[in-house]
Design an enzyme around this catalytic site. Sequence first.
Site, PDB file in Angstrom:
ATOM      1  N   LYS A  98     -22.073 -23.169  14.934  1.00 19.03           N
ATOM      2  CA  LYS A  98     -21.727 -22.296  13.800  1.00 19.03           C
ATOM      3  C   LYS A  98     -22.681 -22.526  12.634  1.00 19.03           C
ATOM      4  O   LYS A  98     -23.222 -21.576  12.066  1.00 19.03           O
ATOM      5  CB  LYS A  98     -20.288 -22.587  13.345  1.00 19.03           C
ATOM      6  CG  LYS A  98     -19.954 -22.018  11.968  1.00 19.03           C
ATOM      7  CD  LYS A  98     -18.529 -22.326  11.542  1.00 19.03           C
ATOM      8  CE  LYS A  98     -18.322 -23.664  10.865  1.00 19.03           C
ATOM      9  NZ  LYS A  98     -18.693 -23.713   9.429  1.00 19.03           N
ATOM     10  N   ASN A  99     -22.876 -23.789  12.285  1.00 19.16           N
ATOM     11  CA  ASN A  99     -23.653 -24.078  11.068  1.00 19.16           C
ATOM     12  C   ASN A  99     -25.158 -23.898  11.266  1.00 19.16           C
ATOM     13  O   ASN A  99     -25.905 -23.880  10.291  1.00 19.16           O
ATOM     14  CB  ASN A  99     -23.335 -25.484  10.552  1.00 19.16           C
ATOM     15  CG  ASN A  99     -21.932 -25.539   9.962  1.00 19.16           C
ATOM     16  OD1 ASN A  99     -21.329 -24.502   9.709  1.00 19.16           O
ATOM     17  ND2 ASN A  99     -21.415 -26.738   9.752  1.00 19.16           N
ATOM     18  N   CYS A 102     -13.354 -25.758  -3.633  1.00 17.64           N
ATOM     19  CA  CYS A 102     -13.193 -25.798  -2.186  1.00 17.64           C
ATOM     20  C   CYS A 102     -12.236 -26.925  -1.855  1.00 17.64           C
ATOM     21  O   CYS A 102     -12.139 -27.897  -2.603  1.00 17.64           O
ATOM     22  CB  CYS A 102     -14.568 -26.040  -1.580  1.00 17.64           C
ATOM     23  SG  CYS A 102     -14.571 -26.342   0.165  1.00 17.64           S
ATOM     24  N   ARG A 116     -18.165 -29.112  -4.711  1.00 16.44           N
ATOM     25  CA  ARG A 116     -19.259 -28.413  -4.035  1.00 16.44           C
ATOM     26  C   ARG A 116     -20.069 -27.491  -4.949  1.00 16.44           C
ATOM     27  O   ARG A 116     -20.077 -26.269  -4.778  1.00 16.44           O
ATOM     28  CB  ARG A 116     -18.739 -27.657  -2.812  1.00 16.44           C
ATOM     29  CG  ARG A 116     -18.109 -28.573  -1.787  1.00 16.44           C
ATOM     30  CD  ARG A 116     -17.670 -27.853  -0.559  1.00 16.44           C
ATOM     31  NE  ARG A 116     -18.764 -27.581   0.363  1.00 16.44           N
ATOM     32  CZ  ARG A 116     -18.609 -26.911   1.504  1.00 16.44           C
ATOM     33  NH1 ARG A 116     -17.431 -26.465   1.845  1.00 16.44           N
ATOM     34  NH2 ARG A 116     -19.640 -26.707   2.303  1.00 16.44           N
ATOM     35  N   ASP A 137     -18.479 -33.905   9.031  1.00 17.71           N
ATOM     36  CA  ASP A 137     -17.698 -32.900   9.773  1.00 17.71           C
ATOM     37  C   ASP A 137     -16.979 -33.484  10.991  1.00 17.71           C
ATOM     38  O   ASP A 137     -16.254 -32.760  11.681  1.00 17.71           O
ATOM     39  CB  ASP A 137     -18.605 -31.731  10.206  1.00 17.71           C
ATOM     40  CG  ASP A 137     -19.003 -30.855   9.035  1.00 17.71           C
ATOM     41  OD1 ASP A 137     -18.383 -30.967   7.953  1.00 17.71           O
ATOM     42  OD2 ASP A 137     -19.943 -30.041   9.181  1.00 17.71           O
ATOM     43  N   ARG A 140     -12.157 -20.255  12.186  1.00 15.91           N
ATOM     44  CA  ARG A 140     -13.456 -20.156  11.508  1.00 15.91           C
ATOM     45  C   ARG A 140     -14.527 -20.926  12.259  1.00 15.91           C
ATOM     46  O   ARG A 140     -15.698 -20.572  12.188  1.00 15.91           O
ATOM     47  CB  ARG A 140     -13.363 -20.738  10.084  1.00 15.91           C
ATOM     48  CG  ARG A 140     -12.518 -19.913   9.159  1.00 15.91           C
ATOM     49  CD  ARG A 140     -12.602 -20.447   7.762  1.00 15.91           C
ATOM     50  NE  ARG A 140     -13.987 -20.456   7.305  1.00 15.91           N
ATOM     51  CZ  ARG A 140     -14.376 -20.804   6.082  1.00 15.91           C
ATOM     52  NH1 ARG A 140     -13.465 -21.172   5.204  1.00 15.91           N
ATOM     53  NH2 ARG A 140     -15.635 -20.779   5.737  1.00 15.91           N
TER      54      ARG A 140
END
Length: 426
Positions: free
Chosen positions: A22-23, A124, A129, A313, A405
């Site tokens: 995804k990233n 967030c 952030r 993560d 997501r």
Amino acid sequence: MDRIRIKGGRQLKGDIRISGSKNATLPLMVAALLSDKKLVLHNVPRLADITTMIQLLSQHGVEIDAGTGENGHAHGTTLTLQTRRISSTTAPYDIVRKMRASVLVLGALLAREGAARVSLPGGCAIGARPVDLHIAGLRAMGAEIDIDGGYMVARAPKGLKGARYTFPKVSVGATENLMMAAALAKGTTVLDNAAREPEITDLAECLAKMGVPVSGIGTETLVIEGVEQLKAATHTVIPDRIETGTYAMAVAMTAGDVELVGARLDLMEAAAQSLRAAGVVLEKTNRGVHISRANGLHGVDVMTEPYPGFPTDLQAQMMALMTRAEGASMITETVFESRFMHVPELSRMGANVTIHHESALVRGVPKLRGADVMATDLRASVSLAIAALAAEGDTTLHRVYHLDRGYERLEDKLAACGADIERLKG
Ligand code: EPZ
């Protein structure tokens, strides 16, 4: 809103196919803004964040065609993106607030059109952030940027100029934004203390295929030569190292035996080292990575750091695993300031965790119990799913949209390996 119900106690056995990252995909899609030629991306995961990026880029004028895998890549989607003309240089609040990665369009729009108006993303669940480094780096390249009405209003009437910029702190997103701006800037840009995440390397390699000379790939100094025009290119997205680590931890939690097909062990060495120290066996195979566990789990200390360190993560998932380990584990979060939102929910399932500033002391417990739980971001959500796989009784995970997501068909992938898991609609 959908929920996911998990009944714990089943060992995971079989194969799990790892999706495209995804990233990595999000910035690669944004790179299409730099050129009027086609950019073809293979191995794109089917996720809510990718749909949001399609929505954002479409309103900037990017034509996007989504097909099924071709060119031997039978997995994931193939996206063909082409930006003949930028129809809007504004990234609106309604989209940016849904997904922070939207701020990545700032550098590319500014480089191509000399102007951009991008909503500030705001707070967030995992910390403040800020985007100050994105702004400072673009200013160093000659951009004028004001904040007006909650928007970053950027101009570069004479175009962006190559510059030397040293990041005061490692930032994945700011590195990506500046790399894309540098691709169309006049002259050479040198980025020092750049992020070295595999997703940065993937973007650098794709930019190189698009005709942008990039050197220092994989190091903390990236050198990018600006060009006038980019070429058509085709690129295959790297496998998702965070999804890989997440399933490795889920398998370890159930003392299972699973092959993570398509995974790359070389992208997750720090996590692999921590898992091995905890008693998990990770082996490279022809198809990916094999995960098993011969004995019990031991507590290990983990500190999150920018790549090649242990990824933030995977911090929540590692903590979930450590709740059932023998002994104690100290988990220290140095990347984000409030990324322990999963702790109260894990505690509701019977975990023993105490937070001291940026560290969490996890004392392993003999059992977890199912509960109704919810989380505030996708990695926290999936950590609760990992805990649920080893908990006694039923766990119901609320706010499943966080999982959607970033995890493609999580419940199908786990169910195929024997987990007792189902999505409850509505
Ligand atoms: C990327 O976010 C990832 N998102 C995050 O993944 C990941 O947690 C993070 O990198 C760190 O690895 C995407 O790639 C889309 P940063 P990003 O800029 O780029 C501070 C997930 O779960 N900072 O590297 O936003 C910042 O506050 C997500 O998939 C500034 O101070 O992260 C943080 O403390 C969550 N000023 C640190 O730097 C800035 O201008 C690292 O953030 C920018 C960042």
